[in-house]
Design a protein around this motif. Sequence first.
Motif, PDB file in Angstrom:
ATOM      1  N   ALA A 219       1.024  -1.014   0.256  1.00  0.00           N
ATOM      2  CA  ALA A 219      -0.055   0.181   0.500  1.00  0.00           C
ATOM      3  C   ALA A 219       0.521   1.225  -0.046  1.00  0.00           C
ATOM      4  N   GLU A 220       1.964   1.118  -0.038  1.00  0.00           N
ATOM      5  CA  GLU A 220       2.914   2.354   0.661  1.00  0.00           C
ATOM      6  C   GLU A 220       4.222   2.111  -0.201  1.00  0.00           C
ATOM      7  N   ASN A 221       3.784   1.327  -1.453  1.00  0.00           N
ATOM      8  CA  ASN A 221       4.567   1.496  -2.660  1.00  0.00           C
ATOM      9  C   ASN A 221       4.295   1.423  -4.230  1.00  0.00           C
ATOM     10  N   VAL A 222       4.037   2.843  -4.392  1.00  0.00           N
ATOM     11  CA  VAL A 222       3.307   2.449  -5.314  1.00  0.00           C
ATOM     12  C   VAL A 222       3.652   2.581  -6.442  1.00  0.00           C
ATOM     13  N   TYR A 223       3.881   1.970  -7.725  1.00  0.00           N
ATOM     14  CA  TYR A 223       4.626   2.545  -9.256  1.00  0.00           C
ATOM     15  C   TYR A 223       3.826   2.475 -10.356  1.00  0.00           C
ATOM     16  N   LYS A 224       3.635   4.088 -10.099  1.00  0.00           N
ATOM     17  CA  LYS A 224       2.553   5.001 -10.852  1.00  0.00           C
ATOM     18  C   LYS A 224       3.274   5.488 -12.932  1.00  0.00           C
ATOM     19  N   GLU A 225       4.751   5.562 -12.258  1.00  0.00           N
ATOM     20  CA  GLU A 225       5.210   5.570 -13.451  1.00  0.00           C
ATOM     21  C   GLU A 225       5.560   4.844 -14.600  1.00  0.00           C
ATOM     22  N   LYS A 226       5.534   5.059 -15.347  1.00  0.00           N
ATOM     23  CA  LYS A 226       5.437   4.088 -16.395  1.00  0.00           C
ATOM     24  C   LYS A 226       6.910   3.135 -17.205  1.00  0.00           C
ATOM     25  N   LEU A 294       6.828  -9.041  -7.504  1.00  0.00           N
ATOM     26  CA  LEU A 294       5.921 -10.536  -6.619  1.00  0.00           C
ATOM     27  C   LEU A 294       4.751  -9.872  -6.149  1.00  0.00           C
ATOM     28  N   ASN A 295       4.743  -8.236  -5.524  1.00  0.00           N
ATOM     29  CA  ASN A 295       4.002  -8.108  -5.237  1.00  0.00           C
ATOM     30  C   ASN A 295       2.628  -6.949  -6.029  1.00  0.00           C
ATOM     31  N   ASN A 296       3.866  -6.728  -7.821  1.00  0.00           N
ATOM     32  CA  ASN A 296       3.588  -5.284  -8.367  1.00  0.00           C
ATOM     33  C   ASN A 296       3.280  -6.257  -9.535  1.00  0.00           C
ATOM     34  N   SER A 297       1.953  -6.456 -10.796  1.00  0.00           N
ATOM     35  CA  SER A 297       2.103  -6.333 -12.175  1.00  0.00           C
ATOM     36  C   SER A 297       2.717  -5.491 -12.840  1.00  0.00           C
ATOM     37  N   PHE A 298       3.402  -5.489 -14.092  1.00  0.00           N
ATOM     38  CA  PHE A 298       4.251  -4.442 -14.187  1.00  0.00           C
ATOM     39  C   PHE A 298       3.444  -4.575 -16.435  1.00  0.00           C
ATOM     40  N   ASP A 299       1.932  -4.765 -15.893  1.00  0.00           N
ATOM     41  CA  ASP A 299       1.287  -5.098 -17.502  1.00  0.00           C
ATOM     42  C   ASP A 299       1.806  -3.033 -17.581  1.00  0.00           C
ATOM     43  N   ASN A 300       2.145  -3.056 -19.324  1.00  0.00           N
ATOM     44  CA  ASN A 300       2.253  -2.099 -19.784  1.00  0.00           C
ATOM     45  C   ASN A 300       3.182  -0.500 -18.904  1.00  0.00           C
ATOM     46  N   LEU A 312      14.084  -8.269 -16.752  1.00  0.00           N
ATOM     47  CA  LEU A 312      13.667 -10.011 -17.261  1.00  0.00           C
ATOM     48  C   LEU A 312      13.069 -10.562 -16.359  1.00  0.00           C
ATOM     49  N   THR A 313      13.441 -10.320 -15.230  1.00  0.00           N
ATOM     50  CA  THR A 313      12.364 -11.408 -14.684  1.00  0.00           C
ATOM     51  C   THR A 313      10.819 -11.511 -14.153  1.00  0.00           C
ATOM     52  N   SER A 314       9.917 -10.133 -15.063  1.00  0.00           N
ATOM     53  CA  SER A 314       8.774  -9.907 -15.354  1.00  0.00           C
ATOM     54  C   SER A 314       8.075 -10.865 -16.346  1.00  0.00           C
ATOM     55  N   HIS A 315       8.968 -10.752 -17.016  1.00  0.00           N
ATOM     56  CA  HIS A 315       8.787 -11.604 -18.213  1.00  0.00           C
ATOM     57  C   HIS A 315       9.028 -13.224 -17.714  1.00  0.00           C
ATOM     58  N   VAL A 316      10.170 -13.346 -17.491  1.00  0.00           N
ATOM     59  CA  VAL A 316      10.639 -15.100 -16.834  1.00  0.00           C
ATOM     60  C   VAL A 316       9.299 -16.060 -16.331  1.00  0.00           C
ATOM     61  N   TYR A 317       9.245 -14.953 -14.930  1.00  0.00           N
ATOM     62  CA  TYR A 317       8.641 -15.358 -13.935  1.00  0.00           C
ATOM     63  C   TYR A 317       7.305 -15.086 -13.910  1.00  0.00           C
ATOM     64  N   PHE A 318       6.778 -14.272 -14.152  1.00  0.00           N
ATOM     65  CA  PHE A 318       4.935 -13.338 -14.214  1.00  0.00           C
ATOM     66  C   PHE A 318       4.415 -13.734 -15.717  1.00  0.00           C
ATOM     67  N   HIS A 319       5.208 -13.237 -16.621  1.00  0.00           N
ATOM     68  CA  HIS A 319       4.627 -12.973 -18.529  1.00  0.00           C
ATOM     69  C   HIS A 319       3.705 -11.888 -18.107  1.00  0.00           C
ATOM     70  N   ASP A 320       4.524 -10.701 -17.377  1.00  0.00           N
ATOM     71  CA  ASP A 320       3.744  -9.546 -18.428  1.00  0.00           C
ATOM     72  C   ASP A 320       4.077  -9.198 -18.660  1.00  0.00           C
ATOM     73  N   LYS A 321       2.807  -8.176 -18.963  1.00  0.00           N
ATOM     74  CA  LYS A 321       3.205  -7.228 -21.062  1.00  0.00           C
ATOM     75  C   LYS A 321       3.765  -6.252 -20.511  1.00  0.00           C
TER      76      LYS A 321
END
Length: 379
Positions: A219-226, A294-300, A312-321
């Motif tokens: 809740a204290e760590n929101v990643y709004k930046e693209k 692990l806590n956040n989706s990084f789609d887009n 690269l781990t967003s792809h390897v572990y979580f398959h984020d777009k």
Amino acid sequence: MKVLFGVDSFFQLIVAINLKMSIYEKDCADIIIYSSTPNADKVCRKLEQTKIFERCFFADTVLTKCGNSYSFKEKFPKYFVYLASLVTPKQCMRKIIGAGDLNYDIFLFNGIGALPECIFNCCKKNNDNIICYRFEDGYISSTLNYGSKKGKLRMIFEKIIRGLFKNYDIEYSIKGYYFMEPDLVNYKFNYPVLKVPKLSRDNNELLIALNFIFDYDIAENVYKEKYIFLESGSTFFDNSDSDVDIQYIKELIKLVGKENILIKLHPRSKKNRFSELGVHVAEKSSVPWELIQLNNSFDNKILIAIDSSPILTSHVYFHDKCKSILLYKAINNYKLPVKNLEQYITEFAKMYSSEKLYVPENSEKFKKIINQIKDDRIF
């Protein structure tokens, strides 16, 4: 069985906990956390409270002072402790962690070095049948045997010492190497590559434990930046004050505006080199990026680094777009941490699509990629 883990980085700690909760779930396990990363002692105390491991040792020793970030004066006492670790490993471990009675069936670690080899020989003197397994620590593990090599003189010296004091070479006791994505391994080891379950956002037990250990509150760590720029570990290991990454962040600011950029410092960083840029720097930069993922989706999102494997781990572990950009080719005379990174990237592209990873060859191509992303022509 009695199992002992030795960890030299926060990502290694995550992998070790994942191993304990899966493959070694029914085994009695202890862990030794090396003092090579800032706040490692605090993390060790928090880990102890979770009861995941029976005992949590903190190895506060000069043996962990590696890389050019330490002066010769800082590292000088290390050579005496190093010699003691070869001659009297049990006594050495008593001084380092307060225990020399290390009696285990299995020792799991990542890389060679004075400390893990001292731990192994201490265990070996208590249990001659101990075996070892290694576990991964980023893409470097997939591309070469060890992140740092021993010099020939050191190897000869250690061989003589082993003969005189009846110590053992850890290499001959390794039975396998754990990876979450074995298909990306392109180095031929002398032992089998073994699969361990991938990190997963559905693994609530692991997620809750790691958030507690690293004091991470989603809740204290929101990643709004693209656009998220990850600092490379080379600034720590090479003691580099190079501003090459700063120059690319300045270019990024011109193209997308500083309000759309977040910088994540490397967990080992001792200072914030980016404060004068006016760009948001992640508050919890000591937290490993893999836990943040692990806590956040990084789609887009657009993840950018010079050579940092976590992008690269967003792809390897979580398959984020998401999209990842590595800048090492665009930097003149940049020394890669591994020679066969290109082969790893080729395998990555086959498995996860070349459209997810961009490796621009110069600043103009970098700017072209960013402009395409701005126009949504790349998603």
